[in-house]
Motif scaffolding. Structure first.
Motif, mmCIF file in Angstrom:
data_model
loop_
_atom_site.group_PDB
_atom_site.id
_atom_site.type_symbol
_atom_site.label_atom_id
_atom_site.label_comp_id
_atom_site.label_asym_id
_atom_site.label_seq_id
_atom_site.Cartn_x
_atom_site.Cartn_y
_atom_site.Cartn_z
ATOM 1 N N TRP A 1 0.824 -1.211 0.000
ATOM 2 C CA TRP A 1 0.000 0.000 0.000
ATOM 3 C C TRP A 1 0.859 1.262 0.000
ATOM 4 O O TRP A 1 0.469 2.284 -0.549
ATOM 5 N N PRO B 1 1.630 2.392 -4.998
ATOM 6 C CA PRO B 1 0.880 3.475 -5.643
ATOM 7 C C PRO B 1 1.740 4.615 -6.193
ATOM 8 O O PRO B 1 1.484 5.090 -7.308
ATOM 9 N N SER C 1 -5.219 5.123 -3.592
ATOM 10 C CA SER C 1 -5.194 3.669 -3.736
ATOM 11 C C SER C 1 -5.765 2.986 -2.504
ATOM 12 O O SER C 1 -6.479 1.976 -2.615
ATOM 13 N N SER D 1 -8.702 0.238 -2.212
ATOM 14 C CA SER D 1 -8.399 -1.069 -1.619
ATOM 15 C C SER D 1 -9.372 -1.394 -0.499
ATOM 16 O O SER D 1 -9.857 -2.531 -0.382
ATOM 17 N N SER E 1 -10.485 2.604 -10.252
ATOM 18 C CA SER E 1 -9.244 2.751 -9.494
ATOM 19 C C SER E 1 -8.099 3.224 -10.384
ATOM 20 O O SER E 1 -7.296 4.076 -9.972
ATOM 21 N N LEU F 1 -6.194 6.808 -10.025
ATOM 22 C CA LEU F 1 -4.747 6.925 -9.874
ATOM 23 C C LEU F 1 -4.153 7.840 -10.939
ATOM 24 O O LEU F 1 -3.233 8.622 -10.651
#
Length: 310
Positions: free
Chosen positions: A73, A77, A118, A122, A191, A195
């Motif tokens: 995590w 990203p 992110s 998640s 997602s 991003l």
């Protein structure tokens, strides 16, 4: 940011542009992708090593998995955002080098924004998975994996238990599968577009998250149509490639098993480089067409020369 709605043929146009992504600066683009792949491989090797060390303890394995999830995590990203920026720079002819893929770690370069964007997606994924466990489909998969985990290594699963499970499961249970597929399909596109927004625009986390979700929802049909065509075409393409590779590897194995390794490793690396390049270029061009008006160009982003910190 307000996403626009595109036509049904737009995703095919993004794919065509993605196929040409490495023409202007292949050294920077594929070098950046190779560095990202090396980072992912290093994280995977560390996780495998730690799990091997803790294999005698289920608690230890769970701790390792939780720790490596946090590492993913935090580390991945910014690199994904860096890939979007490298694709942007190569597409617009801006100066860029492969190591710019790590620039999002620099102070003030959006690394925290990418991590938090992110993280939101998640957590949404985990929340949906938790909800699905409460459905009949979730119960089916819990029972199925319980049978699978009870199967000895190299042994046959309990066929009687499997038959009883399928007999006891109502056919309507599997109607949840299209729901899962639609949600996961939307989550994937949302997602990636979120991003891209966090990487290429100076916006807050909430704006990036909402922008990605709205873009995926407003363009659900074009993306769905493209995905269906892509899956069907990809299935037949993979069959053909599998047959050719199977024949080639069979011939190499008869000559020497070492040749199989020597051929497969660089071949797999080339495939990974191509897949990463096409995927990020596809979503980059999707982001450009959905969010950037035809008469507007994003402000040039000069490569930052900062230290690696989050």
């Amino acid at each position: 940011m307000s996403p626009s709605t595109v036509g049904m043929t737009a995703p095919f146009r993004w794919l065509r542009k993605a196929l040409d992504v490495g023409r202007r600066n292949p050294k920077a683009l594929f070098g950046a992708i190779a560095l990202a792949i090396l980072l992912v491989a290093a994280i995977t090797l560390v996780q495998m090593f730690l799990q091997a060390m803790a294999q005698a303890s289920m608690t230890g394995i769970m701790v390792v998995m939780a720790l490596m999830t946090l590492v993913n995590w935090v580390l991945l990203p910014p690199v994904m955002g860096g890939l979007f920026r490298v694709v942007d720079a190569t597409d617009r002819g801006l100066p860029v080098v492969a190591t710019d893929v790590f620039n999002a770690y620099g102070r003030g370069q959006g690394g925290k924004r990418l991590i938090l964007t992110s993280l939101v997606y998640s957590l949404a994924y985990l929340g949906f998975a938790a909800l699905m466990l409460l459905t009949p489909l979730g119960q089916f998969f819990r029972d199925y994996f319980a049978i699978a985990l009870a199967t000895p290594v190299g042994g046959e699963p309990d066929m009687a238990a499997l038959q009883a499970l399928f007999s006891a499961t109502s056919p309507s249970t599997f109607l949840w599968l299209p729901v899962v597929a639609i949600v996961m399909f939307t989550w994937l596109h949302a997602s990636m577009l979120a991003l891209a927004t966090a990487a290429l625009r100076e916006v807050d986390v909430a704006t990036a998250v909402v922008a990605g979700a709205l873009a995926a929802l407003r363009n659900f049909l074009p993306l769905l149509g493209f995905m269906l065509v892509f899956l069907v075409a990809g299935f037949f393409a993979m069959l053909l490639v599998g047959l050719v590779l199977g024949l080639l590897l069979g011939l190499l194995a008869m000559a020497s098993p070492v040749l199989v390794v020597l051929v497969m490793f660089p071949l797999m690396l080339l495939v990974m480089l191509g897949v990463y390049a096409m995927m990020f270029a596809f979503y980059y061009h999707a982001w450009r067409e959905i969010f950037v008006p035809a008469d507007e160009e994003p402000a040039p982003r000069e490569p930052a020369q900062g230290t690696l910190e989050v």
